[in-house]
Design an enzyme around this catalytic site. Sequence first.
Site, PDB file in Angstrom:
ATOM      1  NE  ARG A 123      -0.514   0.301   4.984  1.00 14.73           N
ATOM      2  CZ  ARG A 123      -1.132   0.595   6.129  1.00 14.73           C
ATOM      3  NH1 ARG A 123      -2.437   0.738   6.146  1.00 14.73           N
ATOM      4  NH2 ARG A 123      -0.447   0.741   7.248  1.00 14.73           N
ATOM      5  CG  ASN A 161      -5.350   5.182   6.354  1.00 14.46           C
ATOM      6  OD1 ASN A 161      -6.160   5.454   7.241  1.00 14.46           O
ATOM      7  ND2 ASN A 161      -4.466   4.198   6.477  1.00 14.46           N
ATOM      8  CD  GLU A 162      -1.871   4.339   9.697  1.00 17.40           C
ATOM      9  OE1 GLU A 162      -2.191   4.024  10.855  1.00 17.40           O
ATOM     10  OE2 GLU A 162      -1.250   3.564   8.930  1.00 17.40           O
ATOM     11  CD  GLU A 319      -6.107   2.930  11.575  1.00 15.13           C
ATOM     12  OE1 GLU A 319      -5.187   2.166  11.939  1.00 15.13           O
ATOM     13  OE2 GLU A 319      -6.232   3.313  10.406  1.00 15.13           O
ATOM     14  CD1 TRP A 327       0.445  -3.950  12.393  1.00 15.03           C
ATOM     15  CD2 TRP A 327       2.277  -3.290  13.487  1.00 15.03           C
ATOM     16  NE1 TRP A 327       0.051  -2.993  13.302  1.00 15.03           N
ATOM     17  CE2 TRP A 327       1.168  -2.571  13.987  1.00 15.03           C
ATOM     18  CE3 TRP A 327       3.540  -3.038  14.036  1.00 15.03           C
ATOM     19  CZ2 TRP A 327       1.276  -1.622  15.012  1.00 15.03           C
ATOM     20  CZ3 TRP A 327       3.649  -2.091  15.049  1.00 15.03           C
ATOM     21  CH2 TRP A 327       2.530  -1.404  15.523  1.00 15.03           C
ATOM     22  CE  LYS A 368      -4.124 -14.891   6.437  1.00 13.52           C
ATOM     23  NZ  LYS A 368      -3.108 -14.108   5.658  1.00 13.52           N
ATOM     24  CG  HIS A 370      -4.882  -5.464  13.170  1.00 15.05           C
ATOM     25  ND1 HIS A 370      -5.846  -4.962  14.012  1.00 15.05           N
ATOM     26  CD2 HIS A 370      -3.861  -4.563  13.186  1.00 15.05           C
ATOM     27  CE1 HIS A 370      -5.434  -3.805  14.503  1.00 15.05           C
ATOM     28  NE2 HIS A 370      -4.231  -3.554  14.019  1.00 15.05           N
TER      29      HIS A 370
END
Length: 681
Positions: A123, A161-162, A319, A327, A368, A370
């Site tokens: 990403r 995002n971020e 978040e 991670w 998945k 997380h």
Amino acid sequence: MTSTRLTRLLSGPDGDSTPRLGYGADYNPEQWPREVWEEDVRLMREAGVTVVSVGIFSWARIQPAPDAWDFAWLDEVMDLLHQGGIGVDLATATASPPPWLTTAHPEILPVTATGETLWPGGRQHWRPTSPVFREYALRLVRTMAGRYAGHPALVAWHVSNELGCHNVYDYSDDAARAFRDWLRARYTTLDALNHAWGTAFWSQRYSDWEQILPPRLAASYPNPTQQLDFKRFSSDALKEYLRAERDVLREITPDVPVTTNFMVMGGTKGMNYPDWADEIDFVSNDHYVHPGPQDRDELSFSANLTSGIAGGRPWFLMEHSTSAVNWQPVNVAKRPGDLARDSLLHVAHGADAVCFFQWRQSAAGAEKYHSAMVPHVGEDSDLFRAVVALGDTLKTLAPVAGSEREAAPVGIVFDWESWWASEQDSHPTSLLDYRQEALDWYSALLALGVRADVVTTRTDLDRYQVLIAPVLHVVPADLAKELARYAENGGHLVTTYFSGIVDENDHIWLGGYPGALRDLLGIRIEEFGPLLAGDTVELDDATTGSLWTDRITVTDPETDVLAAYRTGVHAGRPAVTRRSTGSGSAAYVSTRLGTEGLTALLLRLLAPAGVESELPAPARGLVELTVRGGPGGRFLFLVNRTDRTVPLPGLAGEVLVGATGADGSPVLHPRDVAVLRQPTA
């Protein structure tokens, strides 16, 4: 951030402006079949969810081809959420470009310092300075803003995002051109740039702007001011991109507030968030706990710093995690009580909304494993029951919404440019950890039960009786004057090793260390004394120093020696000093003492200001106290830092959250939080 804009975000679905705290998550319905969506809304209502972020990574779904758009699914999701009374913080979906775009225009992909291209598959594979990427991204933003401008579910815009999480430093040709433009604006002339960069060293003098490049892989250490300026430029490039999206949104939807999620946590340092804060309508932050001995202290520190960046005004926790992340090297699940304690600690430091990544735990993809509000096992789970319980607690705490952080007696200065510059190469030691030093001071104050705010140099420093500025490495002349004025007027400044050393161009303040602060502190240092890894020195106050020592000479009769070295090459010489100046003082700590050593020293450093704990004696060191205040009252948040029960005798106030003992005083169970409301003075 204006209170009216945050009110829109947190108001009820019918426009009810009664104060309430927001609660929710990132919601990714595109990962699930249609039949799951109505079930999601039902469970959201059960949990007390009021707001969700939608569309963050949806570009490929929304725009499957350059001239094709698919909004039908998003229209339906927006309608369902509105019918369920849930507001939408709608993302612009620009965080990750779709495969068709990177295939057609691979020139938007970032390039590393070593010349490697960062390819699709993860990403944030885009260059902040790419004009091609910006053209496509802003077209998407404009299309989405036009489509949803009047939708009743829309309560805020979520830019990208971020920003900078994976692409803050790009060394491409686009970046090189933009860097040169940035440098022209900063320095105007090549002579000024050559002076600032000290290019007389190593034959680096530039005679044409086109000769200047980002600090790519070099045969030796790149120019230090070039490195520092590239950090400044990279933060500014992302800020300019943020502005570009924001301006489109404000043009089309002027009444809808705009935010983007910062990452004030851990080692995320590439983005100068205090410099970004004025660009958005309210500050938002993401935070994840890193397991370790200071894990909850770090959470508190980051939430506190976020409040400092927001100027003490309410902000949005965009978040955090209900339990494990995916991670870290080992992804530890949270213990019972941690979900609520972590969330309420953010509220204590000013968060008016508590959100998680994500709503429903993914069945596929890199995240998945997380955790989420609805785990893989489903609603019949301890985790979802904890999620529902937290929703009920936040409803109880509705009167807190809109209140601001009450200034603490102590401020800890956290300065991005000192963070950047102090950890560059070719320094006395590569072991220095700027953020850790600041965190150690914060943990020491927590151990004493003393409230502290983490602030930036943009803050009104006069609010604080004691101001701690650890490793304040970059000190321009104006800041040096401001610190001297602060102490002269009755403030008590504390600073440390490697402070005051350079100006804004990373040039040494000549005449002896600590440079710009030398006269204020009344000391002079001729040479640094960094310690090898594992080496320590003993001080005569029974504390132990590591990392650094200084050979201090006292130059002013008003400077007292609070502690001296007992061992090491500087044995018998000052280690900690304090100089009286005006009605205040300025103290210097020349070694890294760690949390335990600082806890002992702080008692003497706080004494001249008369600062001590506001907690009852049994709670000091075991409980963290933070205070928010507003028209609805003065709210005391008391957070148990331990796994034992802690009584809080003598604390008065209406108990909004928490247990009470036989005498009616609050009692904190292990990892528990209590909230008391007192009348506004």
